[in-house]
Structure formats: structure tokens, C-alpha cells
Scaffold this motif. Structure first.
Motif, mmCIF file in Angstrom:
data_model
loop_
_atom_site.group_PDB
_atom_site.id
_atom_site.type_symbol
_atom_site.label_atom_id
_atom_site.label_comp_id
_atom_site.label_asym_id
_atom_site.label_seq_id
_atom_site.Cartn_x
_atom_site.Cartn_y
_atom_site.Cartn_z
ATOM 1 N N ASN A 52 60.975 30.583 53.601
ATOM 2 C CA ASN A 52 61.976 31.380 54.322
ATOM 3 C C ASN A 52 62.531 32.513 53.465
ATOM 4 O O ASN A 52 63.070 33.485 53.998
ATOM 5 C CB ASN A 52 63.134 30.490 54.800
ATOM 6 C CG ASN A 52 62.712 29.531 55.896
ATOM 7 O OD1 ASN A 52 61.778 29.803 56.644
ATOM 8 N ND2 ASN A 52 63.376 28.392 55.995
ATOM 9 N N SER A 53 62.406 32.378 52.142
ATOM 10 C CA SER A 53 62.892 33.423 51.231
ATOM 11 C C SER A 53 61.795 34.425 50.878
ATOM 12 O O SER A 53 61.987 35.283 50.024
ATOM 13 C CB SER A 53 63.439 32.785 49.946
ATOM 14 O OG SER A 53 64.476 31.867 50.234
ATOM 15 N N ASN A 133 69.686 23.655 52.417
ATOM 16 C CA ASN A 133 69.072 24.844 53.007
ATOM 17 C C ASN A 133 69.654 26.036 52.254
ATOM 18 O O ASN A 133 70.779 26.458 52.500
ATOM 19 C CB ASN A 133 69.396 24.928 54.502
ATOM 20 C CG ASN A 133 68.527 25.960 55.208
ATOM 21 O OD1 ASN A 133 68.183 26.988 54.632
ATOM 22 N ND2 ASN A 133 68.177 25.691 56.450
ATOM 23 N N ASP A 135 69.151 29.991 50.560
ATOM 24 C CA ASP A 135 68.418 31.252 50.612
ATOM 25 C C ASP A 135 68.202 31.732 49.182
ATOM 26 O O ASP A 135 69.134 32.194 48.519
ATOM 27 C CB ASP A 135 69.214 32.288 51.416
ATOM 28 C CG ASP A 135 68.371 33.516 51.750
ATOM 29 O OD1 ASP A 135 67.346 33.736 51.062
ATOM 30 O OD2 ASP A 135 68.728 34.247 52.693
ATOM 31 N N GLN A 268 69.239 25.400 60.145
ATOM 32 C CA GLN A 268 69.672 26.680 60.703
ATOM 33 C C GLN A 268 68.510 27.358 61.417
ATOM 34 O O GLN A 268 67.410 27.443 60.867
ATOM 35 C CB GLN A 268 70.184 27.583 59.575
ATOM 36 C CG GLN A 268 71.339 26.984 58.796
ATOM 37 C CD GLN A 268 71.786 27.881 57.657
ATOM 38 O OE1 GLN A 268 71.640 29.094 57.709
ATOM 39 N NE2 GLN A 268 72.332 27.286 56.609
ATOM 40 N N PRO A 269 68.756 27.851 62.638
ATOM 41 C CA PRO A 269 67.671 28.506 63.403
ATOM 42 C C PRO A 269 67.032 29.674 62.645
ATOM 43 O O PRO A 269 65.838 29.914 62.756
ATOM 44 C CB PRO A 269 68.381 28.994 64.670
ATOM 45 C CG PRO A 269 69.604 28.152 64.792
ATOM 46 C CD PRO A 269 70.024 27.801 63.391
ATOM 47 N N SER A 270 67.835 30.389 61.857
ATOM 48 C CA SER A 270 67.289 31.544 61.132
ATOM 49 C C SER A 270 66.458 31.125 59.921
ATOM 50 O O SER A 270 65.618 31.882 59.439
ATOM 51 C CB SER A 270 68.426 32.469 60.692
ATOM 52 O OG SER A 270 69.329 31.758 59.854
ATOM 53 N N ARG A 271 66.704 29.906 59.399
ATOM 54 C CA ARG A 271 65.945 29.392 58.244
ATOM 55 C C ARG A 271 65.537 27.953 58.536
ATOM 56 O O ARG A 271 66.103 27.009 57.977
ATOM 57 C CB ARG A 271 66.787 29.464 56.970
ATOM 58 C CG ARG A 271 67.149 30.859 56.521
ATOM 59 C CD ARG A 271 67.440 30.929 55.038
ATOM 60 N NE ARG A 271 68.470 29.989 54.627
ATOM 61 C CZ ARG A 271 69.771 30.249 54.654
ATOM 62 N NH1 ARG A 271 70.194 31.420 55.088
ATOM 63 N NH2 ARG A 271 70.652 29.355 54.257
#
Length: 373
Positions: A52-53, A133, A135, A268-271
Motif C-alpha cells: 500500500n506504500s 496498519n 503508511d 481501512q478501505p484506502s489501505r
């Protein structure tokens, strides 16, 4: 300031680190493949965080008992790491002169060829025993702004383990001034969670220097030794994070998922947290079943009562059975009129009819894989 790009940072995951802390769960598997939260493995969290990063090259270092991890990771397709260039690399203990046992330094020395053949400028090192979770782009941005040689990720609070943590003294600028190894604290402190960023060339240089001096402990012999001569910074992570430092902490981390706030922070939906896909039918609830405040994975068939539990895929709870405060792993069968309270059952366990098994919040009972009770 340099921005983090997928082709600028590579990831290395230590799949086996701290296995001795949860020997019950790691008897037949590495730490990274310990099941968690109904459908995940511990490795899913750091691996998904890296993907995700924007990191698209990850080496997973294993030692032994890594069959289940290989089965879970496969080609890395679930994490979008099955690709022609870069992607997922499993780094088993072959090729080293000895089986790696002395510490992360020797482990990194044994994959030196992998590091040398890589072209990324930075390496993100991570253990697999922290559920979070995070980033990593924020960590890398911090690393660049502070012009750090090494950046470690830490949390502020009560140390989760009495004698196995690294404690940091961090100045207002974010620079680490002092570091205690394998220490705990009853008061609030800054404790490490096993994640760090370092330049690839610098890492290879430090590992070779440590090996030449017969030094193998990453925290003591590399990080602590570097404090006087290098700029070592600390990035504070403030989100939800659960370190598996004991069997009790593993149980509590699963139980924490009952809190919607914790689930919101971890998933999280974004990650998203990715995992191996195992297509199964939806969970099936019988007419007399009662379920409250529980996580139930697909493929479960429930005819009894379930309260405050994490049920993995394919669990069967028969009529009259009562489960409370339990973590029941994949394909386990709970017989009729059986009562379980504060129990952690590994995969493929069979509880016969009319059994009663009770632990306590501070001492959950563990039933090993494939047992018949």
C-alpha cells in the motif's frame, strides 16, 4: 526532499523473529504464518502495508517450518507482487554456510547476494509480530526530512513486554539519544516495534562490519553501536498496533477486534489488508443459533451460541454448544452441548459432544493443531 517510490525502497520481512515468545503457535509454523483475526496471517499486515506504500519488491526471510508460509504467500498474487520484474522473493535458509540462528545480522549476511543484486536505494526492515496498519510513506518522508541514516518506528506507552523490548530516549528533534536493549518499563516509555529504514549500501556495510567482529544482534550490535556516530531518528506511530509478545497478548489482540474503533483503524478501505483468497460459501446460521459481538469468517456453520469469539473459516458449531471469549481456527468442529470459555483452538481440532473446557482472561487454554478433545 526525496519522495518514496516503489523502485526506490525495497522491503525485507523477518518471518521467524520472536517465535520463542509464542511457542504454542509456532511449533509447526513460522511467526509470520500464525493465523489472526478470522482470515489473516500475521505476515499479511506488514506485507500489505508495504504494498500500500508503493513498495513492489519484498524479500521474506524464513528459517524453518516455512511450508505453511510458502503455501499462504504463493507467488504473491494476492498482494499484487506476482510480476515480471521485482515482486515477492522467498529467501529460505539455503545457500548460507550454516542454518541461521545467531540473529538478524547473520540472517542479513546470508542474503547479501540478494541485497547486492538489488538496485533500490533504501531498505525497509520489518518483523512480522506487530498487527498494525501503517503508511510507510509517512515514515520515509520523516526519514528524508530529518536526513537520518537510520529511522526506527516506535510507540509511546506501556512497554508490552517486560524484558524483550528496545526502549528509546528521543529528543524533541526526533533524534534517538539513548537506547536500552531487551528492557521493559512499568511507566510510559518509547518502545520499538521492529521496523526500520536504512540505506541499502549503508546496511550492507554495517552488516559486513558486524560479521567481521563476530557481532550478530541487530539491536545491540548495529543500532546501539551506531548511535554515537550516525544520525538515528525515531518515528512515533500513534495508530492501533498490537505486538504479539506472548500467548496472552496474541489472545488479547484477537479480542481487541471486537471493538469497532480498533477494526476501523486496522482495516481501512484506502489501505486494505490483503490475504490469500480461499473462496468459500457464506457463513450459515441455524434456526436456534445465537451470535453476539463476534467475528465469523466465511464457510462457518453455526447451530449453537457464540459470544465474543473470533471464528476462522470453515468452523462448525453444533447444536447446544456454547462458545464465549474464544479464538477458534480454521476447520475446527465443536460438538453438541460442548462449552468453551477462554479457549484458543488451533486448526482442525475436534471437540467431541458434551465437553467443557475453561480458561481465564489472563490464562486462555490452548488446544494444539489437529487435536481431538
Amino acid at each position: 526532499m526525496m519522495m518514496m517510490r516503489g523502485n526506490n525502497v525495497m522491503g525485507i520481512l523477518f518471518a521467524y523473529v520472536h517465535e520463542e515468545r509464542v511457542r504454542e503457535l509456532t511449533q509447526n509454523r513460522v511467526m509470520a504464518s500464525v493465523p489472526f483475526g478470522g482470515r489473516y496471517r500475521l505476515v499479511d499486515f506488514p506485507l500489505s502495508n508495504m504494498v500500500n506504500s508503493g513498495i513492489n519488491k519484498v524479500g521474506v526471510i524464513t528459517e524453518q517450518n516455512y511450508q505453511s508460509l510458502m503455501d499462504h504467500l504463493g507467488s504473491g498474487k494476492a498482494w499484487d507482487l506476482s510480476r515480471k520484474r521485482e515482486g515477492l522473493y522467498l529467501l529460505p535458509p539455503f545457500g548460507a554456510e550454516t542454518i541461521r540462528t545467531d540473529g538478524k545480522i547473520e540472517t542479513l549476511a546470508s542474503v547479501m547476494r540478494f541485497l547486492k543484486n538489488s538496485h533500490e536505494e533504501y531498505v525497509l526492515l520489518s518483523d512480522c509480530d506487530t498487527v498494525a496498519n501503517i503508511d510507510y510513506r509517512d515514515v520515509f518522508k520523516f526519514h528524508s526530512e530529518k536526513e537520518a541514516d537510520i529511522t526506527v518506528v516506535y510507540r509511546h506507552g506501556m512497554s508490552p513486554d517486560s524484558d524483550k523490548n528496545c526502549l528509546y530516549t528521543v529528543d524533541p528533534e526526533g533524534v534517538i539519544r539513548d537506547m536500552l536493549v531487551k528492557r521493559g518499563s512499568d511507566a510510559d516509555c518509547n518502545y520499538g516495534i521492529g521496523m526500520s529504514i536504512i540505506g541499502r549500501e549503508k546496511l550492507m556495510e554495517l552488516v559486513e562490519d558486524c560479521m567481521a567482529r563476530n557481532l550478530y544482534d541487530f539491536d545491540r550490535d548495529l543500532l546501539q553501536r551506531c548511535l554515537p556516530d550516525m544520525r538515528v531518528c525515531g518515528y512515533e506511530f500513534t495508530g492501533a498496533a498490537y505486538q504479539v509478545t506472548s500467548f496472552g497478548s496474541y489472545f488479547n489482540a484477537n479480542m481487541a477486534l471486537m471493538d469497532p474503533k480498533v477494526r476501523t483503524q486496522l482495516f481501512q478501505p484506502s489501505r486494505p489488508i490483503y490475504t490469500k483468497v480461499r473462496d468459500d460459501m457464506p457463513a450459515k446460521y441455524g434456526l436456534g443459533s445465537q451470535i453476539s459481538n463476534s467475528i465469523v469468517a466465511d464457510g462457518c456453520i453455526i447451530d449453537g451460541e457464540v459470544e465474543n469469539c473470533v471464528l476462522f473459516r470453515g468452523v462448525k458449531v453444533k447444536k447446544g454448544a456454547k462458545l464465549k471469549n474464544c479464538v477458534i481456527m480454521q476447520d475446527t468442529v465443536v460438538g453438541e452441548n460442548t462449552r468453551l470459555d477462554y479457549v484458543v483452538a488451533d486448526k482442525n481440532v475436534v471437540f467431541e459432544n458434551d465437553r467443557t473446557l475453561m480458561g481465564y482472561q489472563t490464562y486462555p487454554v490452548y488446544v494444539s493443531k489437529g487435536s481431538k478433545v
